[in-house]
Scaffold this motif. Structure first.
Motif, PDB file in Angstrom:
ATOM      1  N   LEU A   1       0.742  -1.358   0.220  1.00  0.00           N
ATOM      2  CA  LEU A   1      -0.102   0.026  -0.079  1.00  0.00           C
ATOM      3  C   LEU A   1       0.795   1.200   0.018  1.00  0.00           C
ATOM      4  O   LEU A   1       1.659   1.375   0.854  1.00  0.00           O
ATOM      5  N   ILE A   2       0.668   2.105  -0.939  1.00  0.00           N
ATOM      6  CA  ILE A   2       1.615   3.262  -1.325  1.00  0.00           C
ATOM      7  C   ILE A   2       0.588   4.431  -0.942  1.00  0.00           C
ATOM      8  O   ILE A   2      -0.274   4.604  -1.678  1.00  0.00           O
ATOM      9  N   GLU A   3       0.824   5.190   0.137  1.00  0.00           N
ATOM     10  CA  GLU A   3       0.073   6.547   0.043  1.00  0.00           C
ATOM     11  C   GLU A   3       0.622   7.660  -0.372  1.00  0.00           C
ATOM     12  O   GLU A   3       2.068   7.805   0.007  1.00  0.00           O
ATOM     13  N   CYS A   4       0.219   8.598  -1.419  1.00  0.00           N
ATOM     14  CA  CYS A   4       0.827   9.503  -2.094  1.00  0.00           C
ATOM     15  C   CYS A   4       0.373  10.771  -1.626  1.00  0.00           C
ATOM     16  O   CYS A   4      -0.675  11.311  -1.723  1.00  0.00           O
ATOM     17  N   LYS A   5       0.971  11.631  -0.707  1.00  0.00           N
ATOM     18  CA  LYS A   5       0.431  12.732  -0.291  1.00  0.00           C
ATOM     19  C   LYS A   5       0.644  14.016  -1.274  1.00  0.00           C
ATOM     20  O   LYS A   5       1.652  14.341  -1.897  1.00  0.00           O
TER      21      LYS A   5
END
Ligand SMILES: Cc1ncc(C[n+]2csc(CCOP(=O)(O)OP(=O)(O)O)c2C)c(N)n1
Ligand SMILES: [Mg+2]
Length: 332
Positions: free
Chosen positions: A235-239
């Motif tokens: 899971l990658i969260e891109c701000k």
């Protein structure tokens, strides 16, 4: 980092892909404002580094599912700008013969399993594509882009649970732009980071500056490697932040502070990358102008192609759909 920073062709591609998205969408705004574009579109302006960083970490055989805000993903995956513009303008030469519009662009030849007007609907589709790749032992990976609001939908949790349990080659890319329409994610979610939820499924959860294309590329590349080795999902969260309103008709100013918007505009992924490349002597100002002109020409050609194409005939309205009723039955 060093390896890609030395490869100027690759860096030029990252820059050009981001600029293509920005200039394409600027043209969409112009066409909409002049009453030439029917319907609406959800703009990706400000978020370009996410799609470009992730898609450049993929191989041609991989799968991607997109969202209602899909122009960026589709362009980063190499979609045909002529067919895209024609689709957005409702012309029969478009990807869906002009009947799908902005939210339904799909190109199976590029592994693009579709933009999608239903929030979170791309998540189980990408999970299924990952399952299929694992079953067929093809080493393909599957990427799903989705928003912060979509991460509160059951599809997110059910899909990641399954992908984690079965070690499916799926990369879950959350584009946390802080808002779902007008709702501030910080008011409807009790965790600071969406990536923190990964621990509930015992998979890696990564947070990355979604406005830094190199950082996004590097983290995506690691997730892709992991998935190809059979180690399962990430899971990658891109701000990041959307500069415009939720869609073309929303000014996006009522529910967001102007100060917040201005601060994010300062973090423009394209401007910052360009300055960095010039400072590192990777490209000169002159080369950048050449890139810009190349892209403007592509977009002008796409617009001309679309405007010179005809609309679908009325008789085609019920073709290419699952619904089988005849036109006259519908109006009875
Ligand atoms: C299942 C479903 N519920 C509600 C909507 C209406 N809707 C469209 S976009 C959106 C918000 C999406 O926000 P987010 O997932 O953060 O993506 P963003 O628009 O910020 O890119 C909603 C609620 C929808 N299209 N589908
Ligand atoms: Mg959002």
């Amino acid at each position: 980092m060093l390896k890609i920073l030395r490869d100027s062709d690759f860096l030029a591609k990252l820059f050009k892909d981001m600029l293509k998205i920005r200039l394409f969408e600027n043209k969409v705004v112009e066409l909409y404002s002049n009453g030439i574009m029917p319907g609406l579109a959800h703009l990706y302006i400000g978020e370009e580094a996410v799609a470009v960083g992730v898609c450049n970490a993929l191989s041609e055989q991989d799968y991607v599912t997109s969202t209602h805000r899909g122009h960026g993903h589709v362009i980063a995956r190499g979609a045909d700008l002529n067919k895209m513009m024609a689709e957005i303008l409702g012309r029969r030469t478009g990807y869906c013969k002009g009947k799908g519009g902005s939210m339904h662009i799909i190109d199976m030849t590029k592994g693009l399993l579709g933009a999608n007007g239903i929030v979170a609907a791309g998540i189980p589709i990408a999970t299924g594509a990952g399952y299929s790749a694992k079953y067929r032992k093809t080493k393909q990976v599957s990427v799903v882009f989705f928003g912060d609001a979509a991460s509160n939908h059951g599809n997110f949790h059910e899909s990641i649970n399954m992908a984690a349990a079965w070690k499916l080659p799926v990369i879950y890319v959350c584009e946390n732009n802080l808002y779902g329409i007008s709702v501030d994610i910080r008011k409807v979610t009790n965790t600071e980071n969406i990536a923190d939820r990964a621990c509930a499924y015992n998979i890696p959860g990564q947070i990355v500056d979604g406005n830094d294309v190199v950082a996004v590329f590097e983290i995506a590349q690691k997730a892709v490697e992991r998935a190809r080795q059979g180690l399962g999902p990430t899971l990658i969260e891109c701000k990041t932040y959307r500069w415009k309103g939720h869609h073309l008709a929303d000014p996006g100013t009522i529910y967001r502070a102007e100060k917040e918007r201005k601060e994010w505009i300062q973090k423009c992924p394209i401007k910052n990358f360009k300055e960095r490349m010039i400072k590192n002597n990777t490209f000169s100002e002159k080369e950048i102008i050449i890139f810009e002109n190349e892209i403007k020409e592509l977009i002008d050609n796409a617009t001309e192609f679309a405007l010179n194409s005809s609309y679908p005939e009325k008789s085609e309205a019920y073709e290419d759909i699952y619904f089988s009723a005849k036109e006259e039955e519908v109006y009875l």
